[in-house]
Design a protein around this motif. Structure first.
Motif, PDB file in Angstrom:
ATOM      1  N   PHE A  92       0.864  -1.179   0.000  1.00 22.13           N
ATOM      2  CA  PHE A  92       0.000   0.000   0.000  1.00 22.13           C
ATOM      3  C   PHE A  92       0.897   1.224   0.000  1.00 22.13           C
ATOM      4  O   PHE A  92       1.733   1.398   0.871  1.00 22.13           O
ATOM      5  CB  PHE A  92      -0.907  -0.026   1.229  1.00 22.13           C
TER       6      PHE A  92
ATOM      7  N   GLY B 194      -0.180   4.528  -0.374  1.00 27.49           N
ATOM      8  CA  GLY B 194      -0.809   5.738   0.138  1.00 27.49           C
ATOM      9  C   GLY B 194      -2.049   6.032  -0.680  1.00 27.49           C
ATOM     10  O   GLY B 194      -2.839   5.135  -0.945  1.00 27.49           O
ATOM     11  N   PHE B 195      -2.154   7.267  -1.119  1.00 31.92           N
ATOM     12  CA  PHE B 195      -3.331   7.675  -1.879  1.00 31.92           C
ATOM     13  C   PHE B 195      -2.900   8.464  -3.101  1.00 31.92           C
ATOM     14  O   PHE B 195      -1.838   9.082  -3.109  1.00 31.92           O
ATOM     15  CB  PHE B 195      -4.261   8.533  -1.006  1.00 31.92           C
TER      16      PHE B 195
ATOM     17  N   VAL C 209      -5.146   1.341  -8.340  1.00 28.00           N
ATOM     18  CA  VAL C 209      -5.965   2.008  -7.327  1.00 28.00           C
ATOM     19  C   VAL C 209      -7.198   1.153  -7.090  1.00 28.00           C
ATOM     20  O   VAL C 209      -7.622   0.392  -7.953  1.00 28.00           O
ATOM     21  CB  VAL C 209      -6.364   3.448  -7.720  1.00 28.00           C
ATOM     22  N   GLU C 210      -7.758   1.287  -5.901  1.00 34.11           N
ATOM     23  CA  GLU C 210      -8.942   0.515  -5.528  1.00 34.11           C
ATOM     24  C   GLU C 210     -10.193   1.371  -5.682  1.00 34.11           C
ATOM     25  O   GLU C 210     -10.320   2.430  -5.070  1.00 34.11           O
ATOM     26  CB  GLU C 210      -8.816   0.044  -4.085  1.00 34.11           C
TER      27      GLU C 210
ATOM     28  N   PRO D 200      -7.164   4.753  -2.720  1.00 40.02           N
ATOM     29  CA  PRO D 200      -6.028   3.995  -2.209  1.00 40.02           C
ATOM     30  C   PRO D 200      -5.156   3.509  -3.370  1.00 40.02           C
ATOM     31  O   PRO D 200      -5.667   3.005  -4.361  1.00 40.02           O
ATOM     32  CB  PRO D 200      -6.680   2.791  -1.486  1.00 40.02           C
TER      33      PRO D 200
ATOM     34  N   PHE E  18      -1.830   1.191  -4.628  1.00 37.34           N
ATOM     35  CA  PHE E  18      -0.903   0.075  -4.389  1.00 37.34           C
ATOM     36  C   PHE E  18       0.114   0.099  -5.526  1.00 37.34           C
ATOM     37  O   PHE E  18      -0.279   0.211  -6.688  1.00 37.34           O
ATOM     38  CB  PHE E  18      -1.631  -1.263  -4.398  1.00 37.34           C
TER      39      PHE E  18
END
Length: 109
Positions: free
Chosen positions: A31, A33-34, A86-87, A102, A104
């Motif tokens: 992960f 971050g954003f 991204v999710e 989020p 990854f």
């Protein structure tokens, strides 16, 4: 794990590795971050979607994620153009430019 190569890789990074690291007491994770979505994106299925992206951190110190088009979960070759994914939440179908998601990364960096 699912059978398609992209699905296997994404699920490995999103679910399996974090679980293994947690079980062994390791802090390592993928992960990152954003990131802000750099363009509008539509996904009309009622499921969580992991969108391959190319990332760029601009002079405003914000990380932006640009979708990498693929031909589905069997299109492993297109992931070479991505830095991670991204999710996208299952309860939303439209994701506007600037949406924070989020992120990854394949390298964990």
């Amino acid at each position: 794990l699912p059978g398609n190569p992209v699905s296997v890789l994404v699920n490995l990074y999103a679910h399996v590795l974090p679980a293994l690291f947690a079980m062994t007491g390791r802090a390592e994770r993928r992960f990152h971050g954003f990131a802000r979505l750099s363009e509008d994106f539509e996904f009309d299925k009622a499921m969580t979607f992991f969108l391959p992206v190319k990332i760029e951190t601009k002079s405003d110190a914000v990380t932006y994620a640009t979708p990498v088009p693929t031909n589905g979960s069997g299109d492993f070759g297109r992931l070479l153009q991505s830095d991670g994914f991204v999710e996208l939440a299952a309860d939303c179908k439209s994701f506007a430019k600037g949406t924070v998601l989020p992120l990854f990364t394949w390298t964990g960096g």
